[in-house]
Design an enzyme around this catalytic site. Structure first.
Site, PDB file in Angstrom:
ATOM      1  N   LYS A 161     -23.308   0.619   9.750  1.00 21.21           N
ATOM      2  CA  LYS A 161     -23.993  -0.592  10.195  1.00 21.21           C
ATOM      3  C   LYS A 161     -23.214  -1.142  11.388  1.00 21.21           C
ATOM      4  CE  LYS A 161     -21.728  -4.157   7.488  1.00 21.21           C
ATOM      5  NZ  LYS A 161     -21.910  -5.257   6.550  1.00 21.21           N
ATOM      6  N   ASP A 206       0.860  -1.192   0.000  1.00 25.53           N
ATOM      7  CA  ASP A 206       0.000   0.000   0.000  1.00 25.53           C
ATOM      8  C   ASP A 206       0.889   1.232   0.000  1.00 25.53           C
ATOM      9  OD1 ASP A 206      -3.255   0.394   0.985  1.00 25.53           O
ATOM     10  OD2 ASP A 206      -1.943   2.147   1.062  1.00 25.53           O
ATOM     11  N   LEU A 261     -17.453  -9.519  -0.005  1.00 25.63           N
ATOM     12  CA  LEU A 261     -17.436  -9.523   1.470  1.00 25.63           C
ATOM     13  C   LEU A 261     -18.278  -8.399   2.053  1.00 25.63           C
ATOM     14  CD1 LEU A 261     -15.507  -7.064   2.725  1.00 25.63           C
ATOM     15  CD2 LEU A 261     -13.704  -8.519   1.862  1.00 25.63           C
ATOM     16  N   ARG A 262     -18.889  -8.704   3.184  1.00 28.05           N
ATOM     17  CA  ARG A 262     -19.631  -7.697   3.955  1.00 28.05           C
ATOM     18  C   ARG A 262     -18.731  -7.229   5.082  1.00 28.05           C
ATOM     19  NH1 ARG A 262     -23.675 -11.781   6.205  1.00 28.05           N
ATOM     20  NH2 ARG A 262     -21.714 -12.922   6.081  1.00 28.05           N
ATOM     21  N   THR A 300     -14.177  -3.098  -7.241  1.00 30.39           N
ATOM     22  CA  THR A 300     -15.428  -2.981  -7.977  1.00 30.39           C
ATOM     23  C   THR A 300     -15.247  -1.906  -9.049  1.00 30.39           C
ATOM     24  OG1 THR A 300     -16.651  -3.589  -6.010  1.00 30.39           O
ATOM     25  CG2 THR A 300     -17.902  -2.494  -7.743  1.00 30.39           C
ATOM     26  N   THR A 336     -12.350   2.260  -5.333  1.00 32.08           N
ATOM     27  CA  THR A 336     -12.900   2.931  -6.513  1.00 32.08           C
ATOM     28  C   THR A 336     -14.021   3.848  -6.036  1.00 32.08           C
ATOM     29  OG1 THR A 336     -14.349   1.009  -6.867  1.00 32.08           O
ATOM     30  CG2 THR A 336     -12.341   1.119  -8.192  1.00 32.08           C
ATOM     31  N   CYS A 385     -19.886   0.915  -0.233  1.00 32.44           N
ATOM     32  CA  CYS A 385     -20.185   0.131  -1.437  1.00 32.44           C
ATOM     33  C   CYS A 385     -21.516   0.453  -2.093  1.00 32.44           C
ATOM     34  CB  CYS A 385     -20.118  -1.361  -1.119  1.00 32.44           C
ATOM     35  SG  CYS A 385     -18.454  -1.889  -0.714  1.00 32.44           S
ATOM     36  N   ALA A 421     -36.498  -2.420   6.989  1.00 35.69           N
ATOM     37  CA  ALA A 421     -36.797  -1.006   6.727  1.00 35.69           C
ATOM     38  C   ALA A 421     -36.190  -0.150   7.828  1.00 35.69           C
ATOM     39  CB  ALA A 421     -38.305  -0.795   6.659  1.00 35.69           C
ATOM     40  N   GLY A 422     -35.793   1.054   7.493  1.00 33.22           N
ATOM     41  CA  GLY A 422     -35.201   1.943   8.482  1.00 33.22           C
ATOM     42  C   GLY A 422     -34.641   3.168   7.805  1.00 33.22           C
TER      43      GLY A 422
HETATM   44  C1  UDX Z   1     -22.266  -4.706   0.730  1.00 33.06           C
HETATM   45  C2  UDX Z   1     -22.654  -6.064   0.152  1.00 33.06           C
HETATM   46  O1  UDX Z   1     -23.548  -6.737   1.045  1.00 33.06           O
HETATM   47  C3  UDX Z   1     -21.417  -6.904  -0.075  1.00 33.06           C
HETATM   48  O2  UDX Z   1     -21.762  -8.134  -0.661  1.00 33.06           O
HETATM   49  C4  UDX Z   1     -20.481  -6.140  -0.981  1.00 33.06           C
HETATM   50  O3  UDX Z   1     -19.285  -6.855  -1.164  1.00 33.06           O
HETATM   51  C5  UDX Z   1     -20.165  -4.768  -0.395  1.00 33.06           C
HETATM   52  O4  UDX Z   1     -21.363  -4.061  -0.132  1.00 33.06           O
HETATM   53  P1  UDX Z   1     -21.545  -3.840   3.150  1.00 33.06           P
HETATM   54  O5  UDX Z   1     -21.413  -2.488   2.536  1.00 33.06           O
HETATM   55  O6  UDX Z   1     -20.470  -4.318   4.055  1.00 33.06           O
HETATM   56  O7  UDX Z   1     -21.678  -4.941   2.010  1.00 33.06           O
HETATM   57  O8  UDX Z   1     -22.896  -3.833   3.988  1.00 33.06           O
HETATM   58  P2  UDX Z   1     -24.323  -4.547   3.958  1.00 33.06           P
HETATM   59  O9  UDX Z   1     -24.380  -5.532   5.034  1.00 33.06           O
HETATM   60  O10 UDX Z   1     -24.698  -4.967   2.607  1.00 33.06           O
HETATM   61  O11 UDX Z   1     -25.244  -3.313   4.400  1.00 33.06           O
HETATM   62  C6  UDX Z   1     -25.326  -2.144   3.588  1.00 33.06           C
HETATM   63  C7  UDX Z   1     -26.230  -1.111   4.196  1.00 33.06           C
HETATM   64  O12 UDX Z   1     -27.581  -1.520   4.077  1.00 33.06           O
HETATM   65  C8  UDX Z   1     -26.007  -0.820   5.686  1.00 33.06           C
HETATM   66  O13 UDX Z   1     -26.066   0.581   5.889  1.00 33.06           O
HETATM   67  C9  UDX Z   1     -27.165  -1.520   6.354  1.00 33.06           C
HETATM   68  O14 UDX Z   1     -27.524  -0.906   7.559  1.00 33.06           O
HETATM   69  C10 UDX Z   1     -28.248  -1.367   5.306  1.00 33.06           C
HETATM   70  N1  UDX Z   1     -29.317  -2.385   5.381  1.00 33.06           N
HETATM   71  C11 UDX Z   1     -29.015  -3.703   5.225  1.00 33.06           C
HETATM   72  C12 UDX Z   1     -30.631  -1.986   5.574  1.00 33.06           C
HETATM   73  O15 UDX Z   1     -30.930  -0.784   5.702  1.00 33.06           O
HETATM   74  N2  UDX Z   1     -31.604  -2.955   5.618  1.00 33.06           N
HETATM   75  C13 UDX Z   1     -31.333  -4.271   5.480  1.00 33.06           C
HETATM   76  O16 UDX Z   1     -32.272  -5.068   5.535  1.00 33.06           O
HETATM   77  C14 UDX Z   1     -30.003  -4.655   5.282  1.00 33.06           C
END
Ligand code: UDX
Length: 435
Positions: free
Chosen positions: A324, A30, A148-149, A121, A85, A261, A253-254
């Site tokens: 999250k 890096d 990945l999440r 991505t 990206t 991402c 919902a929220g």
């Molecule tokens: C996401 C994708 O899930 C993952 O596969 C990809 O590689 C990168 O982007 P991530 O950004 O880590 O992963 O978070 P994710 O768990 O998908 O949540 C994204 C957002 O959606 C969060 O802010 C979460 O709070 C929100 N969310 C998720 C909701 O508002 N409602 C839901 O039911 C689920």
């Protein structure tokens, strides 16, 4: 196998450590010297459950090293590109500066037969352009998107639900076989291993994120309808979620989605579709984005209305700053956005979060931060849950909150609290899309 990983952020650092943990010899590279210094000590530069353990194991075993020197990539069989990206500053398209810099910086150190595996991505079509430069060195470019999440990144990397490898034209089949070897433990478990062309592999990633974003905005649109009809969106989600074709996951919902991402990926996808003359094909993503952003307004409105029409000089306890739970990532965090908006309305906002306070303070120093959940709630006129950490969603009882403040207004921006229990304890409870 000897591997290099270019870019040691959320994606690359986890990938490097995870690859070392399954037995490869890995160098992470890096340009950020501070990050490399921290990683070299076996420490994680950001919050990610399980990462410190595999980092320190990897460093101790000698299989995992980090450096700022691109020359260290020499001799690796596979070079993963895991740089960011981000969204361009003046538009929706993805900024490919870091991907181009990583690939161009790597070119002098590639040997014929090496494989460059893009994980970042990128807009569809990027890999084909990069392939020309990479293949001039005798190396092969493949695209190996990452799903990945955050919060589950280690588990998702070591044990993904699918592996996708995009390869270009002739002779690239051998490259897919090498990737199969890299991911041998997952492949041995029967993880689906899908070989595609470059464009499909790039699209798989953005299509997956676009679908997830759409699913969240779909249920948030239903929340908007529920709000004017007196229906309860959480019951609605439970009921439609029993249909296996729909499924309950990602129907929470929220205040909507944020992070590094989903928001930028749907925008970059729209921008790329426009460039391709197919903007109308994904025009719905604009609605998805707008529904998502409207939910932040709604949460702010619920607080203001609950306080009798003005938040001015009211103390508001904001539970959560990260986008999250299980993450310290505040990129495009709806939680922090709500806090900033309330601050802008003259409220005295105190934000707490188990992991993200330092990051949040750096970007929004105007807010007050408090490590203790209870001190945040003490004497607050309103409490708003915006990131569903267990500390707030599961462990905070209304009785305990009542012992800290006389304010009896709670806004549940994640529909994570037990509405009946809070009401029974004398609180005015407002959820998102719930009566
Ligand atoms: C996401 C994708 O899930 C993952 O596969 C990809 O590689 C990168 O982007 P991530 O950004 O880590 O992963 O978070 P994710 O768990 O998908 O949540 C994204 C957002 O959606 C969060 O802010 C979460 O709070 C929100 N969310 C998720 C909701 O508002 N409602 C839901 O039911 C689920």
């Amino acid at each position: 196998m000897k591997l290099s990983v270019i870019g040691c952020g959320y994606l690359g650092a986890v990938h490097a450590a995870a690859m070392a943990s399954i037995g490869h010899e890995v160098v992470g590279i890096d340009v950020d010297a501070r990050k490399i210094e921290v990683l070299s000590k076996g420490e994680a530069p950001f919050f990610e459950p399980g990462l410190p353990e595999i980092l320190s194991e990897g460093i101790a075993s000698g299989r995992l090293t980090f450096t700022t020197d691109m020359a260290a990539a020499s001799g690796a069989k596979v070079h993963f590109i895991g740089v960011g990206t981000p969204q361009q500053k003046d538009g929706y398209a993805a900024d490919l500066t870091y991907v181009n810099a990583a690939v161009d910086g790597l070119l002098p150190y590639l040997s014929p037969g090496d494989i460059v595996a893009g994980k970042s991505t990128v807009p569809v079509g990027t890999a084909a352009e990069l392939a020309v430069r990479v293949e001039a060195t005798g190396a092969t470019l493949v695209w190996n998107p990452e799903f990945l999440r955050e919060g589950f990144a280690v588990q998702d990397t070591i044990d993904p639900d699918r592996l996708v490898v995009g390869v270009s034209g002739d002779g690239a089949d051998g490259a897919a076989e090498v990737l199969r070897e890299v991911y041998a433990p997952a492949v041995a478990k029967g993880t689906p291993f899908i070989v595609t062309d470059l464009a499909t592999a790039e699209l798989v990633k953005v299509a997956a994120n676009a679908f997830l974003a759409t699913k969240i905005s779909f249920i948030n649109a239903m929340a908007e309808i529920a709000e004017v009809t007196g229906a309860d969106v959480t019951q609605l989600a439970d009921a439609i979620g029993h249909d296996v074709r729909i499924g309950r996951r990602f129907l929470g919902a929220g205040i909507g989605f944020g992070g590094g991402c989903l928001p930028k990926d749907i925008r970059a996808f729209s921008a790329r579709a426009e460039e391709l003359g197919r903007g109308e094909s994904v025009a719905f993503l604009r609605e998805v984005d707008e529904i998502n952003l409207r939910r932040r307004d709604r949460a702010v409105q619920l607080v203001v209305d609950g306080l009798g029409g003005s938040a001015f000089n009211k103390k508001i306890a904001v539970l959560g700053a990260a986008f999250k739970p299980h993450s310290d990532d505040i990129r495009d965090s709806p939680a922090l956005d709500v806090a900033v908006r309330l601050h802008g309305l003259g409220a005295r906002v105190t934000v707490t979060d188990p992991a993200a306070i330092d990051n949040a303070r750096r970007v929004h120093p105007q807010l007050t931060y408090e490590a203790s959940r209870d001190e945040t709630i003490r004497d607050a006129d309103a409490v708003i849950l915006v990131t569903e950490w267990d500390e707030y969603r599961r462990d905070l009882t209304p009785e305990h909150a009542s012992s800290l403040t006389g304010g009896r207004l709670v806004v549940d921006g994640r529909n994570g609290l037990d509405a009946a229990a809070w009401r029974a304890a004398g609180w005015r409870y407002h959820g998102m899309g719930r009566p």
